[in-house]
Design a protein around this motif. Structure first.
Motif, PDB file in Angstrom:
ATOM      1  N   SER A 242       0.807  -1.227   0.000  1.00 40.70           N
ATOM      2  CA  SER A 242       0.000   0.000   0.000  1.00 40.70           C
ATOM      3  C   SER A 242       0.836   1.270   0.000  1.00 40.70           C
ATOM      4  N   GLY A 243       2.102   1.178   0.429  1.00 43.68           N
ATOM      5  CA  GLY A 243       2.954   2.364   0.486  1.00 43.68           C
ATOM      6  C   GLY A 243       3.285   2.780   1.904  1.00 43.68           C
ATOM      7  N   ASN A 244       4.371   3.532   2.040  1.00 43.88           N
ATOM      8  CA  ASN A 244       4.935   3.840   3.355  1.00 43.88           C
ATOM      9  C   ASN A 244       4.824   5.315   3.718  1.00 43.88           C
ATOM     10  N   ASP A 245       3.737   5.963   3.334  1.00 42.24           N
ATOM     11  CA  ASP A 245       3.585   7.400   3.585  1.00 42.24           C
ATOM     12  C   ASP A 245       2.774   7.718   4.835  1.00 42.24           C
ATOM     13  N   ARG A 249      -6.074   7.867   4.048  1.00 41.77           N
ATOM     14  CA  ARG A 249      -7.155   7.697   3.065  1.00 41.77           C
ATOM     15  C   ARG A 249      -6.626   7.403   1.665  1.00 41.77           C
ATOM     16  N   SER A 250      -5.421   6.902   1.566  1.00 44.11           N
ATOM     17  CA  SER A 250      -4.843   6.746   0.239  1.00 44.11           C
ATOM     18  C   SER A 250      -3.835   5.604   0.237  1.00 44.11           C
ATOM     19  N   VAL A 251      -3.797   4.844  -0.843  1.00 42.60           N
ATOM     20  CA  VAL A 251      -2.738   3.863  -1.039  1.00 42.60           C
ATOM     21  C   VAL A 251      -2.180   4.042  -2.448  1.00 42.60           C
ATOM     22  N   ASP A 252      -1.000   3.511  -2.666  1.00 36.13           N
ATOM     23  CA  ASP A 252      -0.342   3.652  -3.960  1.00 36.13           C
ATOM     24  C   ASP A 252      -0.962   2.706  -4.994  1.00 36.13           C
ATOM     25  N   TYR A 253      -0.679   2.993  -6.252  1.00 34.27           N
ATOM     26  CA  TYR A 253      -0.981   2.061  -7.338  1.00 34.27           C
ATOM     27  C   TYR A 253       0.219   1.135  -7.519  1.00 34.27           C
ATOM     28  N   PRO A 254       0.041  -0.144  -7.833  1.00 37.90           N
ATOM     29  CA  PRO A 254      -1.192  -0.826  -8.242  1.00 37.90           C
ATOM     30  C   PRO A 254      -2.050  -1.372  -7.094  1.00 37.90           C
ATOM     31  N   ALA A 255      -1.623  -1.179  -5.821  1.00 39.76           N
ATOM     32  CA  ALA A 255      -2.418  -1.729  -4.709  1.00 39.76           C
ATOM     33  C   ALA A 255      -3.837  -1.174  -4.693  1.00 39.76           C
ATOM     34  N   ARG A 256      -4.013   0.034  -5.229  1.00 44.57           N
ATOM     35  CA  ARG A 256      -5.331   0.659  -5.191  1.00 44.57           C
ATOM     36  C   ARG A 256      -6.309   0.037  -6.192  1.00 44.57           C
ATOM     37  N   TYR A 257      -5.803  -0.667  -7.168  1.00 45.01           N
ATOM     38  CA  TYR A 257      -6.709  -1.311  -8.133  1.00 45.01           C
ATOM     39  C   TYR A 257      -7.475  -2.438  -7.444  1.00 45.01           C
ATOM     40  N   GLN A 259      -8.466  -5.199  -8.476  1.00 43.42           N
ATOM     41  CA  GLN A 259      -8.066  -6.555  -8.887  1.00 43.42           C
ATOM     42  C   GLN A 259      -6.854  -7.073  -8.106  1.00 43.42           C
ATOM     43  N   THR A 260      -6.269  -6.242  -7.242  1.00 44.79           N
ATOM     44  CA  THR A 260      -5.144  -6.691  -6.431  1.00 44.79           C
ATOM     45  C   THR A 260      -5.582  -6.899  -4.985  1.00 44.79           C
ATOM     46  N   ILE A 261      -4.743  -7.580  -4.218  1.00 49.47           N
ATOM     47  CA  ILE A 261      -4.915  -7.636  -2.765  1.00 49.47           C
ATOM     48  C   ILE A 261      -3.967  -6.605  -2.171  1.00 49.47           C
ATOM     49  N   SER A 262      -4.527  -5.596  -1.530  1.00 48.58           N
ATOM     50  CA  SER A 262      -3.774  -4.446  -1.035  1.00 48.58           C
ATOM     51  C   SER A 262      -3.384  -4.673   0.420  1.00 48.58           C
ATOM     52  N   ILE A 280      -9.697   2.609   3.706  1.00 48.25           N
ATOM     53  CA  ILE A 280     -10.678   1.720   3.052  1.00 48.25           C
ATOM     54  C   ILE A 280     -10.086   0.930   1.894  1.00 48.25           C
ATOM     55  N   TYR A 281      -8.953   1.366   1.354  1.00 47.39           N
ATOM     56  CA  TYR A 281      -8.395   0.644   0.215  1.00 47.39           C
ATOM     57  C   TYR A 281      -7.562  -0.574   0.632  1.00 47.39           C
ATOM     58  N   ILE A 282      -7.316  -0.748   1.933  1.00 44.21           N
ATOM     59  CA  ILE A 282      -6.513  -1.880   2.395  1.00 44.21           C
ATOM     60  C   ILE A 282      -7.402  -3.117   2.535  1.00 44.21           C
ATOM     61  N   ASP A 283      -6.924  -4.234   2.003  1.00 43.54           N
ATOM     62  CA  ASP A 283      -7.665  -5.495   2.138  1.00 43.54           C
ATOM     63  C   ASP A 283      -7.247  -6.272   3.376  1.00 43.54           C
ATOM     64  N   VAL A 284      -5.956  -6.207   3.729  1.00 39.92           N
ATOM     65  CA  VAL A 284      -5.454  -6.980   4.860  1.00 39.92           C
ATOM     66  C   VAL A 284      -4.149  -6.331   5.339  1.00 39.92           C
ATOM     67  N   TYR A 285      -3.886  -6.474   6.633  1.00 39.48           N
ATOM     68  CA  TYR A 285      -2.608  -6.042   7.197  1.00 39.48           C
ATOM     69  C   TYR A 285      -1.783  -7.280   7.538  1.00 39.48           C
ATOM     70  N   ALA A 286      -0.457  -7.108   7.538  1.00 38.12           N
ATOM     71  CA  ALA A 286       0.451  -8.214   7.861  1.00 38.12           C
ATOM     72  C   ALA A 286       1.727  -7.628   8.451  1.00 38.12           C
ATOM     73  N   PRO A 287       2.514  -8.458   9.145  1.00 33.08           N
ATOM     74  CA  PRO A 287       3.736  -7.943   9.783  1.00 33.08           C
ATOM     75  C   PRO A 287       4.678  -7.266   8.791  1.00 33.08           C
ATOM     76  N   GLY A 288       5.083  -6.022   9.127  1.00 27.32           N
ATOM     77  CA  GLY A 288       5.967  -5.283   8.237  1.00 27.32           C
ATOM     78  C   GLY A 288       6.984  -4.418   8.970  1.00 27.32           C
TER      79      GLY A 288
END
Length: 367
Positions: A242-245, A249-257, A259-262, A280-288
């Motif tokens: 999704s990006g490290n900013d 309320r925003s994620v980077d492309y292509p995660a925002r499409y 058809q991807t899992i963001s 809202i654009y995040i589908d799942v969180y994971a250890p990072g």
């Protein structure tokens, strides 16, 4: 990375009709600037397009038909903070692999023979933890060479997905999965959108089950979306960071499409990491956060970023697909979203949570 380079004349030219595309390929030598050195014209049949250098004022109207032209932007891997470590910090099973409960699934599935395309900076083929887990892949920057990693990012991603060197080294989420490194990014962690599209095309043609995309940009690209849709329709699951900013309320492309899992990033406390984009654009969180994994020259490195979170999800999907082959991208996204662990923190939304491999298995076994 935003597409702001106004001086560039590198373009992606797309055609609505295959006949127009073929006609253009025949005519292209005539429109190239004769003063320039030998030009690289990269064909992208997956989206009926080419990447080439054009005069800045070239509209290509004389070719007729429906034509779309966009800048061939630069795109960057999602490099978070990193701490170089020459020695292994916590040998064996890294904390993130434990947190998503991958080890508890290994008696059922280890991701055996699931093919994961990692579009990144390449991989360290000589790393002892990865030797069992790699196929040849492709180097899009130099087709005559193996996709050797001259950055480190791709090797780190590969280790979290499928490292397999117990008891001496580390073990990844899906230790029997097979990684195909697709080198689209140079030693700086930079690539053109056209290289990403060629990487996606290679993954579809070589029947990858999953594509890991730990990179992003702020601007949308219709050409990249076209390639992502092609992969989705071919049954290939794309996992994107999704990006490290630290945006809400925003994620980077292509995660925002869609058809991807963001993927967003969490820390050891199951809270959203401060650097992670969220919302809202995040589908799942994971250890990072503070993830130790393999690094170039046989070493290990601790890194933080949504890139690291994405590799956990790609590994988890490999475990799932080895257990239940044939699941579609849409089915996998549904399973992941239905099986998350709640996040900690007052502001955490209840509708999205952290990856949980054992819950994924339970959900799929009930269906």
């Amino acid at each position: 990375m935003a597409c702001t380079d106004t001086a560039t004349v590198k373009r992606i030219v797309r055609f609505q009709h295959a006949s127009d595309y073929r006609h253009f390929l025949q005519q292209l030598p005539a429109i190239e600037p004769s003063s320039s050195p030998r030009k690289k014209i990269r064909q992208m049949p997956i989206i009926r397009a080419v990447s080439c250098r054009l005069p800045a004022d070239e509209t290509l109207e004389r070719f007729g038909g429906r034509i779309w032209i966009e800048k061939d932007c630069k795109i960057s891997v999602h490099h978070g903070s990193q701490v170089h470590k020459s020695a292994m910090v916590d040998r064996g099973i890294p904390w993130g692999v434990n947190q998503i409960k991958a080890p508890q699934a290994w008696s059922t599935t280890t991701g055996l023979r699931v093919k994961v395309g990692v579009i990144d900076t390449g991989v360290d083929f000589s790393h002892p933890d990865l030797r069992q887990s790699l196929s040849r892949g492709i180097n899009l920057l130099n087709r005559s060479m193996l996709p050797h990693d001259d950055n480190g990012h791709g090797t780190h991603i590969a280790g979290t997905i499928a490292a397999a060197n117990q008891p001496q080294g580390m073990i990844g989420v899906a230790p029997r999965a097979l990684i195909s490194p697709v080198k689209a990014f140079d030693h700086n962690g930079s690539a053109f959108v056209s290289d990403i599209i060629l990487g996606i095309e290679w993954c579809i043609r070589n029947r990858m089950d999953v594509i890991n995309m730990s990179f992003g940009m702020k601007t949308k690209s219709k050409a990249l979306l076209g390639a992502v849709i092609n992969a989705y329709n071919a049954g290939v699951i794309i996992v994107a960071s999704s990006g490290n900013d630290g945006k809400r309320r925003s994620v980077d492309y292509p995660a925002r499409y869609p058809q991807t899992i963001s993927v967003g990033a969490t820390n050891k406390l199951r809270r959203i990491a401060p650097f992670s984009n969220r919302g809202i654009y995040i589908d799942v969180y994971a250890p990072g956060d503070k993830i130790v994994s393999s690094w170039i020259r046989g070493k290990y490195n601790e890194m933080s970023g949504t890139s690291m979170a994405t590799s956990h999800v790609s590994g988890a999907i490999a475990l799932l697909l080895a257990h239940r082959p044939g699941l579609t991208p849409a089915e996998i996204k549904t399973i992941i979203k239905r099986s998350v662990q709640p996040l900690r923190g007052r502001r955490a939304r209840r509708t999205v949570g952290e990856l949980d491999v054992m819950r994924m298995m339970q959900v799929v076994d009930k269906t």
